[in-house]
Design an enzyme around this catalytic site. Structure first.
Site, PDB file in Angstrom:
ATOM      1  N   LYS A 169       0.819  -1.215   0.000  1.00 49.58           N
ATOM      2  CA  LYS A 169       0.000   0.000   0.000  1.00 49.58           C
ATOM      3  C   LYS A 169       0.860   1.275   0.000  1.00 49.58           C
ATOM      4  O   LYS A 169       2.058   1.229   0.244  1.00 49.58           O
ATOM      5  CB  LYS A 169      -0.932  -0.012   1.222  1.00 49.58           C
ATOM      6  CG  LYS A 169      -1.929  -1.177   1.209  1.00 49.58           C
ATOM      7  CD  LYS A 169      -2.884  -1.079   0.037  1.00 49.58           C
ATOM      8  CE  LYS A 169      -4.034  -2.055   0.114  1.00 49.58           C
ATOM      9  NZ  LYS A 169      -3.702  -3.445  -0.215  1.00 49.58           N
TER      10      LYS A 169
HETATM   11  C1  LIG Z   1     -10.072  -2.904  -1.439  1.00 48.20           C
HETATM   12  C2  LIG Z   1      -9.420  -3.606  -0.306  1.00 48.20           C
HETATM   13  N1  LIG Z   1     -10.068  -3.699   0.858  1.00 48.20           N
HETATM   14  C3  LIG Z   1      -9.527  -4.315   1.925  1.00 48.20           C
HETATM   15  C4  LIG Z   1      -8.276  -4.868   1.861  1.00 48.20           C
HETATM   16  C5  LIG Z   1      -7.729  -5.562   3.051  1.00 48.20           C
HETATM   17  O1  LIG Z   1      -6.599  -4.920   3.544  1.00 48.20           O
HETATM   18  P1  LIG Z   1      -5.692  -5.646   4.631  1.00 48.20           P
HETATM   19  O2  LIG Z   1      -4.784  -6.567   3.905  1.00 48.20           O
HETATM   20  O3  LIG Z   1      -4.946  -4.523   5.305  1.00 48.20           O
HETATM   21  O4  LIG Z   1      -6.599  -6.348   5.547  1.00 48.20           O
HETATM   22  C6  LIG Z   1      -7.558  -4.803   0.671  1.00 48.20           C
HETATM   23  C7  LIG Z   1      -6.226  -5.417   0.597  1.00 48.20           C
HETATM   24  O5  LIG Z   1      -5.515  -5.384  -0.344  1.00 48.20           O
HETATM   25  C8  LIG Z   1      -8.134  -4.161  -0.438  1.00 48.20           C
HETATM   26  O6  LIG Z   1      -7.483  -4.093  -1.604  1.00 48.20           O
END
Ligand SMILES: Cc1ncc(COP(=O)(O)O)c(C=O)c1O
Length: 392
Positions: free
Chosen positions: A188
């Site tokens: 990210k």
């Molecule tokens: C659109 C979206 N929502 C939620 C997430 C979940 O993030 P995390 O890996 O920090 O839980 C991601 C992860 O890539 C994502 O792309």
């Protein structure tokens, strides 16, 4: 045309790391306090100031943050939450974790974000809230979504996993909906390995999420151990283990300090891609930014006009890999995953716009650590594949 081949593999989404992060992590490691503590508190304050939200809570992923948000807003069995089919599965999974049902509203064909008109169509007596996703960093139509939510007395929880830098009509993403969740996963724009943040302007929701993020304890570990005498704690509710560590926060503090400078580099790469691909009829480019919005430039995706190509999107991605270029697919729509197909009977044709995008989308590398020559390599590779496999 000779096949353009890079010498080294261009890693997709490689984190940008400076010596500040390394020094801070080493300090934290030597401090004897690795769990949630002063570094997390500092990161939370700085992130709240950055987004303009009243409260920010460090969590160990956006998934954890979204789950906490839905719990805080009372989502439970029998409820429905409306979200986009074109997202990472965790956006929908967290609704299931609450015992509720995800209801998908198709996306707009041009912005790839949830279509407010489709949201309206999916509202029932069971609907509790709306969970829009700012896909790739592009802010959703929050005026329309907020108006629907107000009219039907629904909450809005935003999935801003891609959208740390995004702004909608003068308001930072993170300061608009009831609760917003950000991701600091390794790829990210702000990366801490694993990590995330939830923001809200509601003190009660913030307090509930803080307690729920750490076993439902009345007092967190730092407050229990760092005073002169031991203090007892109580479990006031059966919570989760979703807290952010000070090791991760040590990285996050410096990632946040650099996020706007990095955004400028990403924007430059974005513009180079747009310029290079504008006149290629085999590609559909991201929609131009909506008026009065700032795109977070997290992911640069193009859609392949499959009708004009002799290969599929997956074959296109394989060709990129063979040319030493990493890429991504964001996303295959959630209803196409086997669990969702089997459980809810989703079939092809139910979300035509999400399917159209999902079958054609390819994300190209756009990290702030990439040099102009890396972007040129990607452009050359894309041009070569298209030239070699376009229908003539
Ligand atoms: C659109 C979206 N929502 C939620 C997430 C979940 O993030 P995390 O890996 O920090 O839980 C991601 C992860 O890539 C994502 O792309």
């Amino acid at each position: 045309m000779k096949k353009p081949m890079r010498k080294t593999f261009l890693v997709f989404g490689k984190p940008f790391i400076g010596k500040e992060e390394i020094v801070e992590v080493v300090k934290t490691l030597k401090s004897g306090w690795w769990g949630t503590g002063p570094k997390t508190e500092r990161f939370e304050h700085e992130f709240a100031a950055y987004t303009g939200a009243d409260h920010a809570l460090g969590v160990n992923s956006a998934t954890a943050g979204l789950h906490l948000a839905l719990k805080a807003l009372g989502v439970g069995p029998g409820d429905e939450v409306i979200t986009t089919p074109l997202t990472f599965v965790s956006t929908a999974n967290v609704i299931l974790h609450c015992g509720a049902t995800p209801v998908f509203a198709d996306v707009e064909r041009d912005t790839w974000n949830i279509d407010p008109k489709e949201i309206e169509k999916k509202i029932t007596k069971k609907t509790k809230g709306i969970l829009p996703v700012h896909l790739h960093g592009s802010p959703c139509d929050m005026d329309a979504i907020t108006a629907i939510a107000k009219r039907h007395k629904l909450f809005v929880v935003e999935d801003a996993a891609h959208a740390s830098e995004a702004i909608y009509k003068g308001k930072k993403i993170g300061s608009i909906g009831d609760i917003t969740a950000f991701s600091f996963y390794a790829t990210k724009n702000i990366a801490t390995g694993e990590g995330g943040m939830v923001t809200t302007n509601n003190k009660n929701l913030a307090e509930f999420m803080r307690i729920m993020s750490l076993h439902g304890l009345s007092r967190d570990a730092y407050k229990r151990y760092s005073v002169k005498y031991y203090r007892h704690y109580e479990s006031v509710i059966p919570g989760f283990k979703y807290n952010l560590t000070d090791i991760a926060a040590s990285i996050g503090i410096h990632q946040l300090a650099r996020v706007e400078a990095n955004w400028k580099v990403r924007k430059k790469h974005w513009e180079s891609y747009v310029q290079a691909f504008t006149h290629m009829p085999q590609l559909i480019l991201p929609a131009p930014d909506a008026r009065d919005t700032k795109h977070a430039r997290h992911l640069f995706a193009v859609l392949l006009r499959l009708e004009a190509m002799k290969i599929t999107r997956d074959e296109f991605v394989d060709h990129l890999i063979k040319m030493n270029i990493g890429s991504g697919v964001h996303f295959n729509p959630v209803p196409s995953h086997s669990y969702y197909r089997k459980t809810y009977g989703y079939r092809k044709g139910m979300f035509p716009n999400a399917e159209f995008v999902g079958e054609r989308t390819v994300s190209l590398p756009i990290g702030a650590n990439l040099k102009n020559r890396d972007i040129e390599d990607v452009v050359r590779a894309v041009r070569w594949i298209i030239d070699s496999y376009r229908k003539r």
